[in-house]
Design an enzyme around this catalytic site. Structure first.
Site, PDB file in Angstrom:
ATOM      1  NE  ARG A 144     -12.612 -16.335   2.760  1.00  0.00           N
ATOM      2  CZ  ARG A 144     -11.412 -16.909   2.896  1.00  0.00           C
ATOM      3  NH1 ARG A 144     -11.251 -17.924   3.721  1.00  0.00           N
ATOM      4  NH2 ARG A 144     -10.383 -16.487   2.214  1.00  0.00           N
ATOM      5  NE  ARG A 152      -9.667 -12.467   2.823  1.00  0.00           N
ATOM      6  CZ  ARG A 152      -8.900 -13.545   2.990  1.00  0.00           C
ATOM      7  NH1 ARG A 152      -9.019 -14.279   4.079  1.00  0.00           N
ATOM      8  NH2 ARG A 152      -8.010 -13.861   2.079  1.00  0.00           N
ATOM      9  CE  LYS A 159      -4.338 -21.712   4.849  1.00  0.00           C
ATOM     10  NZ  LYS A 159      -4.964 -21.696   3.505  1.00  0.00           N
TER      11      LYS A 159
HETATM   12  P1  ADP Z   1      -6.144 -17.367   1.916  1.00  0.00           P
HETATM   13  O1  ADP Z   1      -5.466 -18.563   2.523  1.00  0.00           O
HETATM   14  O2  ADP Z   1      -7.612 -17.531   1.808  1.00  0.00           O
HETATM   15  O3  ADP Z   1      -5.492 -16.883   0.654  1.00  0.00           O
HETATM   16  P2  ADP Z   1      -4.927 -15.589   3.846  1.00  0.00           P
HETATM   17  O4  ADP Z   1      -5.703 -14.740   4.758  1.00  0.00           O
HETATM   18  O5  ADP Z   1      -4.079 -16.661   4.414  1.00  0.00           O
HETATM   19  O6  ADP Z   1      -6.038 -16.162   2.897  1.00  0.00           O
HETATM   20  O7  ADP Z   1      -3.976 -14.681   2.924  1.00  0.00           O
HETATM   21  C1  ADP Z   1      -4.462 -13.569   2.208  1.00  0.00           C
HETATM   22  C2  ADP Z   1      -3.324 -12.943   1.413  1.00  0.00           C
HETATM   23  O8  ADP Z   1      -2.285 -12.481   2.310  1.00  0.00           O
HETATM   24  C3  ADP Z   1      -2.575 -13.862   0.444  1.00  0.00           C
HETATM   25  O9  ADP Z   1      -3.208 -13.938  -0.811  1.00  0.00           O
HETATM   26  C4  ADP Z   1      -1.199 -13.191   0.366  1.00  0.00           C
HETATM   27  O10 ADP Z   1      -1.211 -12.088  -0.485  1.00  0.00           O
HETATM   28  C5  ADP Z   1      -0.982 -12.672   1.780  1.00  0.00           C
HETATM   29  N1  ADP Z   1      -0.234 -13.632   2.635  1.00  0.00           N
HETATM   30  C6  ADP Z   1      -0.719 -14.292   3.725  1.00  0.00           C
HETATM   31  N2  ADP Z   1       0.233 -15.068   4.264  1.00  0.00           N
HETATM   32  C7  ADP Z   1       1.347 -14.916   3.509  1.00  0.00           C
HETATM   33  C8  ADP Z   1       2.662 -15.476   3.541  1.00  0.00           C
HETATM   34  N3  ADP Z   1       3.029 -16.352   4.474  1.00  0.00           N
HETATM   35  N4  ADP Z   1       3.547 -15.088   2.592  1.00  0.00           N
HETATM   36  C9  ADP Z   1       3.203 -14.203   1.642  1.00  0.00           C
HETATM   37  N5  ADP Z   1       1.988 -13.645   1.557  1.00  0.00           N
HETATM   38  C10 ADP Z   1       1.057 -13.996   2.466  1.00  0.00           C
END
Ligand code: ADP
Length: 191
Positions: A128, A134, A14
């Site tokens: 990654r 991260r 994404k």
């Molecule tokens: P990935 O898609 O690789 O898991 P993101 O950067 O989108 O990475 O999200 C990292 C973390 O942030 C998730 O594992 C979650 O804990 C939190 N997070 C992100 N977006 C949301 C959301 N919309 N609702 C709840 N938690 C979220």
């Protein structure tokens, strides 16, 4: 306005595809993951609360992310549209987003769902983790927990938009360019 959701499990690409899409279509990228990491960097109260969940691979509570997205939308008056990345991740978030966008008379036009096998996801996330800094990408247990959260809570969000016939599935494996073209074809068909 033209509002899109880029959907898919952690590691489905994404972030990579979002960068390309916002350049091509001139819309504003709103990634809840990026917004949360920025809150953590700045050590805000919201960031410190969110970190407790993120470190375990769990979703951050709905009210926290909904409030954050709501202010991000308000701070971007006049944009051509939004590309939502990593949001909505629960049915409650999807309903809240629809309400927020109703106020702007600008509903979600399309949800693009990237499809990638679980083994490929884990491989990509571990890789990654070698360079991203991260912490949630370096530990396989946390990665698997994130994928489980996706299956249990997030996958249903696609069903929510499917009832409005807004979901298109795009193959998320192959070259970055081929995947990008797959996404653009779906967008151009709806524009
Ligand atoms: P990935 O898609 O690789 O898991 P993101 O950067 O989108 O990475 O999200 C990292 C973390 O942030 C998730 O594992 C979650 O804990 C939190 N997070 C992100 N977006 C949301 C959301 N919309 N609702 C709840 N938690 C979220």
């Amino acid at each position: 306005m033209f509002n899109l959701i880029l959907f898919g499990p952690p590691g489905s690409g994404k972030g990579t595809q979002s960068e390309k899409l916002i350049n091509k279509y001139g819309i504003k990228h709103l990634s809840t993951g990026d917004l949360l990491r920025s809150e953590i960097t700045h050590q805000t109260a919201l960031g410190l609360e969110a970190k407790k969940f993120m470190d375990k691979g769990q979703l951050v509570p709905d009210e926290v992310v909904i409030g954050m997205i709501s202010s991000a939308i308000d701070q971007n008056e006049g944009v051509k549209g939004f590309l939502f990345d990593g949001f909505p991740r629960t049915s409650a978030q999807a309903e809240a987003l629809d309400k927020l966008l109703e106020l702007k008379n600008a509903p979600i036009a399309l949800m693009l769902a990237l499809e990638v096998s679980e083994e490929e996801l884990v491989k990509r996330l571990m890789k990654r983790g070698e360079t991203s800094g991260r912490s949630d990408d370096t530990n396989e247990t946390i990665i698997r927990a994130r994928i489980t959260e996706y299956r249990n809570k997030t996958a249903a969000v696609a069903d929510y938009y499917r009832q409005f016939d807004k979901v298109k599935i795009v193959k998320g494996e192959g070259s970055i360019e081929d995947i990008f073209n797959g996404l653009c074809n779906e967008i151009d068909a709806r524009l």
